[in-house]
Design an enzyme around this catalytic site. Structure first.
Site, PDB file in Angstrom:
ATOM      1  N   HIS A  73     -19.472   8.193  26.376  1.00 56.03           N
ATOM      2  CA  HIS A  73     -20.154   7.697  25.165  1.00 56.03           C
ATOM      3  C   HIS A  73     -20.286   8.795  24.097  1.00 56.03           C
ATOM      4  O   HIS A  73     -21.286   8.864  23.379  1.00 56.03           O
ATOM      5  CB  HIS A  73     -21.545   7.135  25.504  1.00 56.03           C
ATOM      6  CG  HIS A  73     -21.513   5.952  26.418  1.00 56.03           C
ATOM      7  ND1 HIS A  73     -21.262   4.680  25.975  1.00 56.03           N
ATOM      8  CD2 HIS A  73     -21.667   5.840  27.753  1.00 56.03           C
ATOM      9  CE1 HIS A  73     -21.272   3.848  27.000  1.00 56.03           C
ATOM     10  NE2 HIS A  73     -21.510   4.523  28.093  1.00 56.03           N
ATOM     11  N   ASN A 124     -24.208  -2.257  27.599  1.00 53.85           N
ATOM     12  CA  ASN A 124     -22.842  -2.242  27.075  1.00 53.85           C
ATOM     13  C   ASN A 124     -22.592  -3.563  26.349  1.00 53.85           C
ATOM     14  O   ASN A 124     -23.410  -4.475  26.417  1.00 53.85           O
ATOM     15  CB  ASN A 124     -21.829  -2.106  28.226  1.00 53.85           C
ATOM     16  CG  ASN A 124     -21.642  -0.660  28.671  1.00 53.85           C
ATOM     17  OD1 ASN A 124     -21.763   0.262  27.870  1.00 53.85           O
ATOM     18  ND2 ASN A 124     -21.340  -0.472  29.922  1.00 53.85           N
ATOM     19  N   TYR A 151     -28.846   9.912  33.645  1.00 48.84           N
ATOM     20  CA  TYR A 151     -29.004  10.008  32.190  1.00 48.84           C
ATOM     21  C   TYR A 151     -29.973  11.139  31.834  1.00 48.84           C
ATOM     22  O   TYR A 151     -29.700  11.963  30.966  1.00 48.84           O
ATOM     23  CB  TYR A 151     -29.476   8.675  31.601  1.00 48.84           C
ATOM     24  CG  TYR A 151     -28.341   7.712  31.365  1.00 48.84           C
ATOM     25  CD1 TYR A 151     -27.496   7.332  32.405  1.00 48.84           C
ATOM     26  CD2 TYR A 151     -28.078   7.184  30.109  1.00 48.84           C
ATOM     27  CE1 TYR A 151     -26.438   6.459  32.203  1.00 48.84           C
ATOM     28  CE2 TYR A 151     -27.024   6.319  29.891  1.00 48.84           C
ATOM     29  CZ  TYR A 151     -26.210   5.954  30.937  1.00 48.84           C
ATOM     30  OH  TYR A 151     -25.164   5.100  30.725  1.00 48.84           O
TER      31      TYR A 151
END
Ligand code: NDP
Length: 506
Positions: free
Chosen positions: A59, A132, A342
């Site tokens: 990303h 997404n 993350y």
């Protein structure tokens, strides 16, 4: 270019010392060497050398905007989360859209899923929905994730994307077939970030004040209408206008054409999950709309561009672990891994105090805890107050009333094989047969043939066997597009995954 924020004031070094000259380096004589005492030059070059922070491994290329979420249905029967507990309640949001595999300078038109990450700045803390533009994913076990991403990146020897790597992995990973079918439909090349849906893909837990638990999946339905590029249009844009989606989002907001999405959830009472036909936490599958219809909960509108890309978009850090009371994790192991991963990625990329950065800090409440120190601690670091709990100095205290209801978990700790209820092929088959139009199918087959055709023949055969298993017509048409021997495809389709992996058919 916007007006300077520092106005017409004096130019200074970072420590505030006025600078006399920003055009001529301090030198010994008119032709002489530079003097080390030119502090301004040294500082300017040293800072320049450090302008880049580590690029996101996935990303990396993205665009973002600020906006608002307005609750349109009181969901307090299902969740105690306040931002969806009152019709008309407005919550500030920040959205970031992205491609996945390409580097920061790659083309917006690449065939790739699009990241769809939303930060809700709620009064109970920041809630992040990191989704997404596809409702499913390629794999259901996080142990496969780094391998999968490697195959989407560059060949270690040639440093170029490699169709063999790409399709070798996917053809050996049958659970990817649903996502591959969506990716190679024209939805794999959205026309813009405004004209695509967003999905949580994962299942999440909602719980209400009474402690009742519901499983939910989020759907953000674009009100601009779904618009996609054909393969030919995408190839042209990737060359001619590689930032087309970034510019489109910025321009739309700048001209007051604010993009918006209808935000919906599918809701499943907890008791129904146990007896469902398959594992409802499996991210390679959707919940059929007929059984779990979309329930609208609000509307999201993006209405303000970032003033500074680095400060607001590059430094934005989303985490599926950012929950608020009323929302929690499900047992989906992909989600569990993302909750760790993350946060870990942001610690590496931005440092231990990344949540103090203005874009990441709560806005409608204040963070209060005993975390202290670390690189770039840019607030008062808790001042002289206590840095431990329990304390009797009036420091922030835990609130037991926000505890999640307990959830029953059982089973043996083991590396469990795939669930016997998993059928990887029915849903992509349904998408092909029932949902897609004939034009969609034509484009899908053409898009696959144009890409898979660059891989080795044995990989083409093995992958086409998976399309055939999803739907015979689908497999036949791909085989035809690639000029493959249909008999070999059918033989491969009839094999077990292990036999298929070992097959040398070409
Ligand atoms: P429905 O007929 O009720 O819904 C079909 C869904 O497919 C709609 O949400 C449509 O939504 C979406 N869709 C249309 N074209 C494409 C495409 N090319 N790629 C991906 N999605 C598309 O069916 P079911 O709920 O029974 O699901 C049938 C199949 O539809 C699933 O197997 C799955 O492949 C796909 N799907 C299902 C979703 C779900 O949550 N149930 C979500 C998205 C896809 P829209 O045009 O608004 O996106």
């Amino acid at each position: 270019m916007a007006k300077s924020k520092s106005g017409k004031g004096k130019l200074t070094t970072a420590s505030g010392m006025p600078v006399d000259n920003d055009q001529q380096t301090l030198t010994a004589g008119a032709r002489g060497p530079a003097l080390m005492q030119d502090v301004h030059l040294m500082e300017k070059l040293a800072h320049f050398n450090r302008e880049r922070i580590p690029e996101r491994v996935v990303h990396a290329k993205g665009a973002g905007a600020h906006g608002v979420f307005e609750c349109t249905a009181d969901m307090s029967a299902y969740t105690r989360a306040k931002f969806v507990g009152e019709v008309g309640k407005k919550t500030d949001v920040f959205a970031r859209f992205s491609t996945v595999g390409g580097e920061k300078g790659s083309a917006d038109a690449a065939r790739d899923p699009r990241g769809f990450a939303i930060k809700f700045y709620t009064e109970e803390g920041n809630y992040d929905m990191t989704g997404n533009n596809t409702p499913v994913f390629f794999i259901r076990d996080p142990l496969k994730f780094p391998d999968f991403i490697h195959t989407q990146k560059r060949n270690p020897a040639t440093n170029a994307p490699d169709p063999d790597m790409f399709w070798d992995f996917l053809s050996l990973t049958p659970e990817s077939i649903h996502q591959v079918t969506i990716l190679f439909s024209d939805r794999g090349t959205p026309r813009c970030y405004r004209c695509m849906n967003g999905y949580s893909s994962h299942t999440f837990k909602w719980y209400n004040e009474k402690g009742e638990v519901f499983w939910v999946q989020y759907h953000f339905k674009t009100l601009q209408g779904i618009q996609n590029l054909t393969r030919q249009e995408a190839a042209r844009l990737a060359g001619e206008d590689p930032d087309h989606a970034t510019k489109d989002l910025y321009k739309a907001i700048e001209t007051g054409d604010f993009p918006s999405w209808r935000v919906c959830v599918q809701i499943m009472p907890a008791r129904e999950a146990q007896n469902f036909r398959w594992n409802i936490f499996d991210i390679t599958k959707v919940w059929p709309h007929k059984e779990y219809p979309l329930v609208e909960i609000g509307r999201m509108t993006l209405n303000r561009n970032p003033e500074n890309y680095f400060a607001e978009v590059e430094q934005s850090a989303f985490s599926p672990g950012n929950f608020v009371p009323g929302i929690g994790a499900s047992p989906d192991k992909m989600l569990q891994a993302r909750i760790i991963s993350y946060h870990d990625a942001h610690l590496y990329r931005l440092g231990p105090n990344y949540q103090l950065l203005p874009i990441n800090a709560p806005k409608a409440t204040t963070a209060a805890n005993y975390q202290r120190d670390g690189y770039m601690r840019l607030d008062d670091n808790g001042g002289g107050g206590p840095n431990y709990w329990p304390n009797s100095m009036g420091g922030p205290a835990p609130d037991p009333s926000v505890a999640e209801p307990p959830i029953e978990i059982e089973g043996q700790g083991a590396r469990h094989p795939q669930d016997v209820t998993d059928d990887d092929f029915f849903q992509p088959g349904e998408l092909y047969r029932r949902v897609m139009t004939e034009t969609d199918r034509e484009h899908l087959v053409g898009n696959i043939a144009a890409h898979l055709g660059n891989a080795a023949k044995r990989i083409q055969l093995r992958q086409t066997a998976l399309f055939f298993k999803a739907d015979q017509d689908y497999g036949r048409r791909v085989a035809e597009g690639l000029g493959l021997d249909m008999k070999k495809v059918e033989e491969l389709a009839a094999m077990t995954p292990e036999e298929r992996a070992a097959s040398t058919a070409e």
